[in-house]
Design a protein around this motif. Structure first.
Motif, PDB file in Angstrom:
ATOM      1  N   THR A  42     -12.331  99.739  16.957  1.00 24.04           N
ATOM      2  CA  THR A  42     -11.259  98.896  17.475  1.00 24.04           C
ATOM      3  C   THR A  42     -10.384  98.372  16.336  1.00 24.04           C
ATOM      4  O   THR A  42      -9.151  98.391  16.430  1.00 24.04           O
ATOM      5  N   TYR A  43     -11.005  97.935  15.246  1.00 24.84           N
ATOM      6  CA  TYR A  43     -10.241  97.423  14.107  1.00 24.84           C
ATOM      7  C   TYR A  43      -9.375  98.513  13.489  1.00 24.84           C
ATOM      8  O   TYR A  43      -8.208  98.273  13.169  1.00 24.84           O
ATOM      9  N   SER A  44      -9.926  99.706  13.338  1.00 21.64           N
ATOM     10  CA  SER A  44      -9.150 100.778  12.725  1.00 21.64           C
ATOM     11  C   SER A  44      -7.981 101.204  13.614  1.00 21.64           C
ATOM     12  O   SER A  44      -6.877 101.448  13.121  1.00 21.64           O
ATOM     13  N   VAL A  45      -8.193 101.281  14.915  1.00 22.23           N
ATOM     14  CA  VAL A  45      -7.103 101.636  15.833  1.00 22.23           C
ATOM     15  C   VAL A  45      -6.048 100.533  15.846  1.00 22.23           C
ATOM     16  O   VAL A  45      -4.849 100.809  15.843  1.00 22.23           O
ATOM     17  N   TRP A  46      -6.467  99.281  15.842  1.00 23.51           N
ATOM     18  CA  TRP A  46      -5.545  98.142  15.819  1.00 23.51           C
ATOM     19  C   TRP A  46      -4.691  98.182  14.552  1.00 23.51           C
ATOM     20  O   TRP A  46      -3.472  97.991  14.601  1.00 23.51           O
ATOM     21  N   THR A  47      -5.310  98.412  13.404  1.00 22.83           N
ATOM     22  CA  THR A  47      -4.587  98.452  12.137  1.00 22.83           C
ATOM     23  C   THR A  47      -3.590  99.601  12.108  1.00 22.83           C
ATOM     24  O   THR A  47      -2.440  99.427  11.683  1.00 22.83           O
ATOM     25  N   LEU A  48      -4.004 100.771  12.548  1.00 20.31           N
ATOM     26  CA  LEU A  48      -3.115 101.921  12.587  1.00 20.31           C
ATOM     27  C   LEU A  48      -1.943 101.670  13.537  1.00 20.31           C
ATOM     28  O   LEU A  48      -0.795 101.975  13.216  1.00 20.31           O
ATOM     29  N   SER A  49      -2.218 101.089  14.670  1.00 18.91           N
ATOM     30  CA  SER A  49      -1.173 100.792  15.648  1.00 18.91           C
ATOM     31  C   SER A  49      -0.171  99.781  15.095  1.00 18.91           C
ATOM     32  O   SER A  49       1.033  99.944  15.248  1.00 18.91           O
ATOM     33  N   ALA A  51       0.555  99.235  11.995  1.00 20.20           N
ATOM     34  CA  ALA A  51       1.306  99.840  10.898  1.00 20.20           C
ATOM     35  C   ALA A  51       2.409 100.761  11.415  1.00 20.20           C
ATOM     36  O   ALA A  51       3.460 100.892  10.795  1.00 20.20           O
ATOM     37  N   ARG A  52       2.174 101.405  12.545  1.00 16.13           N
ATOM     38  CA  ARG A  52       3.140 102.371  13.068  1.00 16.13           C
ATOM     39  C   ARG A  52       4.076 101.817  14.136  1.00 16.13           C
ATOM     40  O   ARG A  52       5.006 102.494  14.544  1.00 16.13           O
ATOM     41  N   GLU A  53       3.836 100.602  14.584  1.00 13.03           N
ATOM     42  CA  GLU A  53       4.672 100.023  15.635  1.00 13.03           C
ATOM     43  C   GLU A  53       6.065  99.741  15.094  1.00 13.03           C
ATOM     44  O   GLU A  53       6.233  99.138  14.034  1.00 13.03           O
ATOM     45  N   TRP A  54       7.066 100.163  15.821  1.00 15.58           N
ATOM     46  CA  TRP A  54       8.446  99.910  15.423  1.00 15.58           C
ATOM     47  C   TRP A  54       9.277  99.730  16.678  1.00 15.58           C
ATOM     48  O   TRP A  54       9.243 100.561  17.564  1.00 15.58           O
ATOM     49  N   PRO A  64       4.001  88.415  21.037  1.00 19.50           N
ATOM     50  CA  PRO A  64       2.774  88.350  20.240  1.00 19.50           C
ATOM     51  C   PRO A  64       2.650  89.432  19.170  1.00 19.50           C
ATOM     52  O   PRO A  64       2.164  89.160  18.074  1.00 19.50           O
ATOM     53  N   SER A  65       3.091  90.645  19.439  1.00 19.45           N
ATOM     54  CA  SER A  65       2.896  91.701  18.446  1.00 19.45           C
ATOM     55  C   SER A  65       3.743  91.495  17.201  1.00 19.45           C
ATOM     56  O   SER A  65       3.516  92.147  16.186  1.00 19.45           O
ATOM     57  N   MET A  66       4.690  90.579  17.250  1.00 18.85           N
ATOM     58  CA  MET A  66       5.481  90.281  16.055  1.00 18.85           C
ATOM     59  C   MET A  66       4.634  89.612  14.983  1.00 18.85           C
ATOM     60  O   MET A  66       4.999  89.600  13.812  1.00 18.85           O
ATOM     61  N   LEU A  67       3.488  89.067  15.358  1.00 22.82           N
ATOM     62  CA  LEU A  67       2.606  88.414  14.394  1.00 22.82           C
ATOM     63  C   LEU A  67       1.890  89.412  13.490  1.00 22.82           C
ATOM     64  O   LEU A  67       1.531  89.082  12.367  1.00 22.82           O
ATOM     65  N   TRP A  68       1.664  90.628  13.988  1.00 20.77           N
ATOM     66  CA  TRP A  68       0.907  91.588  13.190  1.00 20.77           C
ATOM     67  C   TRP A  68       1.630  92.905  12.913  1.00 20.77           C
ATOM     68  O   TRP A  68       1.161  93.696  12.113  1.00 20.77           O
ATOM     69  N   ALA A  69       2.756  93.157  13.520  1.00 18.97           N
ATOM     70  CA  ALA A  69       3.476  94.416  13.309  1.00 18.97           C
ATOM     71  C   ALA A  69       4.109  94.433  11.921  1.00 18.97           C
ATOM     72  O   ALA A  69       4.651  93.437  11.447  1.00 18.97           O
ATOM     73  N   LYS A  70       4.042  95.589  11.267  1.00 21.86           N
ATOM     74  CA  LYS A  70       4.568  95.745   9.917  1.00 21.86           C
ATOM     75  C   LYS A  70       6.063  95.471   9.863  1.00 21.86           C
ATOM     76  O   LYS A  70       6.571  94.895   8.894  1.00 21.86           O
TER      77      LYS A  70
END
Length: 84
Positions: A42-49, A51-54, A64-70
């Protein structure tokens, strides 16, 4: 409520679930290992997601996803103007 006493069962019957009244001695450690594996995946999929979210179309209000999206961690000045 317990369903009665345990009755004798045929020992030659094999089942994938372990048969009647199974209770492996290491069920707690097996459960902990499975849970740790699920958390790692779950952590690895979350991190990959994250990093690639745009987002090409910027949201009109914070989400909420603005808190962790690259994209939003980099704090681009033009994004700040668009959001406020």
């Amino acid at each position: 409520m317990g369903g009665g006493a345990r009755y004798p069962y045929p020992k030659e019957v094999w089942t994938p679930s372990g048969g009647w009244w199974t209770r492996p001695s290491n069920w707690k450690s097996n459960t902990a290992i499975a849970f740790a594996g699920i958390l790692a995946v779950t952590y690895s999929v979350w991190t990959l997601s994250a990093a690639r979210e745009w987002r090409y179309i910027q949201p009109s209000k914070p989400i909420p996803s603005m808190l962790w999206a690259k994209q939003y961690k980099e704090k681009k000045p033009e994004l700040e103007k668009e959001l406020h």
